[in-house]
Motif scaffolding. Structure first.
Motif, mmCIF file in Angstrom:
data_model
loop_
_atom_site.group_PDB
_atom_site.id
_atom_site.type_symbol
_atom_site.label_atom_id
_atom_site.label_comp_id
_atom_site.label_asym_id
_atom_site.label_seq_id
_atom_site.Cartn_x
_atom_site.Cartn_y
_atom_site.Cartn_z
ATOM 1 N N GLN A 12 0.834 -1.203 0.000
ATOM 2 C CA GLN A 12 0.000 0.000 0.000
ATOM 3 C C GLN A 12 0.873 1.259 0.000
ATOM 4 O O GLN A 12 0.561 2.233 -0.683
ATOM 5 N N LEU A 13 1.976 1.249 0.747
ATOM 6 C CA LEU A 13 2.897 2.386 0.737
ATOM 7 C C LEU A 13 3.464 2.620 -0.657
ATOM 8 O O LEU A 13 3.601 3.769 -1.093
ATOM 9 N N LYS A 15 1.997 1.932 -3.448
ATOM 10 C CA LYS A 15 0.907 2.527 -4.237
ATOM 11 C C LYS A 15 0.752 4.016 -3.929
ATOM 12 O O LYS A 15 0.532 4.824 -4.831
ATOM 13 N N TYR A 16 0.876 4.391 -2.650
ATOM 14 C CA TYR A 16 0.802 5.810 -2.277
ATOM 15 C C TYR A 16 1.954 6.592 -2.905
ATOM 16 O O TYR A 16 1.773 7.716 -3.373
ATOM 17 N N ALA A 20 1.568 9.672 -5.463
ATOM 18 C CA ALA A 20 2.164 10.980 -5.174
ATOM 19 C C ALA A 20 3.041 11.467 -6.320
ATOM 20 O O ALA A 20 2.970 12.636 -6.722
#
Length: 74
Positions: A12-13, A15-16, A20
């Motif tokens: 998930q990180l 993907k963030y 960004a």
């Protein structure tokens, strides 16, 4: 109190970080990217750095800080 990294897995990180760099900042080829990050967020800052290089940024600089250094500054 739990930190953000206790609630978000590595995938998930990533993907963030992609969101960004690709949508939020829209890094372009040969662009200089400067990241201002607290040292406690080093994992996420490095993911953003990797994604920025994948987007063909020319150079990515990470400007580290922490609470103690900020207090000393002020």
């Amino acid at each position: 109190m739990k930190g953000i990294y206790d609630h978000v897995d590595d995938e998930q990180l990533k993907k963030y970080a992609t969101l960004a760099v690709r949508a939020g900042v829209n890094v372009q080829k040969n662009q200089l990217v400067i990241i201002h990050s607290d040292i406690k967020d080093a994992t996420f800052a490095r993911l953003i750095q990797t994604e920025a290089y994948d987007a063909e940024a020319s150079h990515v600089v990470i400007n580290w800080s922490d609470e103690q250094a900020t207090k000393l500054f002020f």
